[in-house]
Write a protein that holds these residues in place. Structure first.
Motif, PDB file in Angstrom:
ATOM      1  N   SER A  14       1.013  -1.106   0.292  1.00 37.26           N
ATOM      2  CA  SER A  14       0.150  -0.004  -0.095  1.00 37.26           C
ATOM      3  C   SER A  14       0.912   1.255   0.091  1.00 37.26           C
ATOM      4  CB  SER A  14      -0.814  -0.113   1.194  1.00 37.26           C
ATOM      5  OG  SER A  14      -1.142   1.287   1.630  1.00 37.26           O
ATOM      6  N   ARG A  15       0.420   2.136  -0.782  1.00 35.04           N
ATOM      7  CA  ARG A  15       1.116   3.519  -0.944  1.00 35.04           C
ATOM      8  C   ARG A  15       1.220   4.035   0.676  1.00 35.04           C
ATOM      9  NH1 ARG A  15      -1.057   8.204  -0.523  1.00 35.04           N
ATOM     10  NH2 ARG A  15      -3.532   8.558  -0.972  1.00 35.04           N
ATOM     11  N   GLY A  19       4.211   5.136   2.982  1.00 32.75           N
ATOM     12  CA  GLY A  19       4.470   6.438   3.306  1.00 32.75           C
ATOM     13  C   GLY A  19       4.526   6.539   4.860  1.00 32.75           C
ATOM     14  N   ILE A  20       4.000   5.922   5.524  1.00 34.14           N
ATOM     15  CA  ILE A  20       4.211   5.710   7.018  1.00 34.14           C
ATOM     16  C   ILE A  20       5.510   5.389   7.415  1.00 34.14           C
ATOM     17  CG2 ILE A  20       3.463   4.334   9.071  1.00 34.14           C
ATOM     18  CD1 ILE A  20       0.469   4.263   7.698  1.00 34.14           C
ATOM     19  N   MET A  21       5.827   4.372   6.783  1.00 35.71           N
ATOM     20  CA  MET A  21       7.180   3.697   7.183  1.00 35.71           C
ATOM     21  C   MET A  21       8.338   4.637   6.586  1.00 35.71           C
ATOM     22  SD  MET A  21       6.810   0.989   9.025  1.00 35.71           S
ATOM     23  CE  MET A  21       8.647   0.549   8.935  1.00 35.71           C
ATOM     24  N   LYS A  51      -2.705   0.395  12.118  1.00 32.67           N
ATOM     25  CA  LYS A  51      -3.100  -0.864  13.048  1.00 32.67           C
ATOM     26  C   LYS A  51      -2.516  -2.057  12.514  1.00 32.67           C
ATOM     27  CE  LYS A  51      -7.378  -3.022  14.671  1.00 32.67           C
ATOM     28  NZ  LYS A  51      -6.800  -3.802  15.669  1.00 32.67           N
ATOM     29  N   ALA A  52      -2.626  -2.204  11.016  1.00 32.72           N
ATOM     30  CA  ALA A  52      -1.717  -3.359  10.257  1.00 32.72           C
ATOM     31  C   ALA A  52      -0.507  -3.506  10.367  1.00 32.72           C
ATOM     32  CB  ALA A  52      -2.081  -3.069   8.892  1.00 32.72           C
ATOM     33  N   LEU A  53       0.353  -2.055  10.513  1.00 29.42           N
ATOM     34  CA  LEU A  53       1.571  -2.280  10.923  1.00 29.42           C
ATOM     35  C   LEU A  53       1.988  -2.512  12.258  1.00 29.42           C
ATOM     36  CD1 LEU A  53       2.488   0.999   8.638  1.00 29.42           C
ATOM     37  CD2 LEU A  53       3.192  -1.374   8.162  1.00 29.42           C
ATOM     38  N   GLU A  54       1.333  -1.689  13.048  1.00 28.20           N
ATOM     39  CA  GLU A  54       1.523  -2.335  14.538  1.00 28.20           C
ATOM     40  C   GLU A  54       1.358  -3.633  14.632  1.00 28.20           C
ATOM     41  OE1 GLU A  54      -0.191  -0.929  19.137  1.00 28.20           O
ATOM     42  OE2 GLU A  54      -1.397  -0.482  16.975  1.00 28.20           O
ATOM     43  N   GLU A  55       0.094  -4.309  14.163  1.00 26.29           N
ATOM     44  CA  GLU A  55       0.177  -5.628  14.426  1.00 26.29           C
ATOM     45  C   GLU A  55       1.149  -6.590  13.855  1.00 26.29           C
ATOM     46  OE1 GLU A  55      -4.018  -6.318  12.775  1.00 26.29           O
ATOM     47  OE2 GLU A  55      -4.903  -5.710  14.638  1.00 26.29           O
TER      48      GLU A  55
END
Length: 99
Positions: A14-15, A19-21, A51-55
């Motif tokens: 996902s873009r 972007g978050i990372m 949430k997905a990145l945290e999980e």
């Protein structure tokens, strides 16, 4: 020889997650509103990707307060940094077409 595409991490497809990372790789930590502005997404959209990145264990969330206002900070974990670098390396190898 292994194709570099096999080293791409599905989590970073996902873009918004890219972007978050990317933001977390260059900032020790960043708050929700700054991240939202930087990536230009809605609250709900950003929250679901966070949430997905945290999980996945790639980012950590630190909730606190500034005065009476809640302040949530996000930062990349060591495994998140490692996974993101491996993803970027795989992309670079695909672009350069080297093994």
């Amino acid at each position: 020889m292994k194709n570099p595409i096999e080293n791409l991490n599905k989590i970073f497809d996902s873009r918004i997650r890219l972007g978050i990372m990317s933001a977390l790789m260059v900032n020790a930590s960043i708050n929700f509103n700054d991240l939202k502005q930087l990536i230009n997404v809605t609250d709900g959209n950003l929250a679901s990707h966070i949430k997905a990145l945290e999980e996945s264990g790639y980012i950590k969330v630190q909730k606190g307060f500034i005065g009476r206002k809640t302040n949530t900070l996000y930062s990349a974990t060591k495994s998140g940094e490692k996974a993101f670098r491996a993803h970027l390396d795989a992309l670079e190898k695909m672009i350069k077409n080297i093994e």
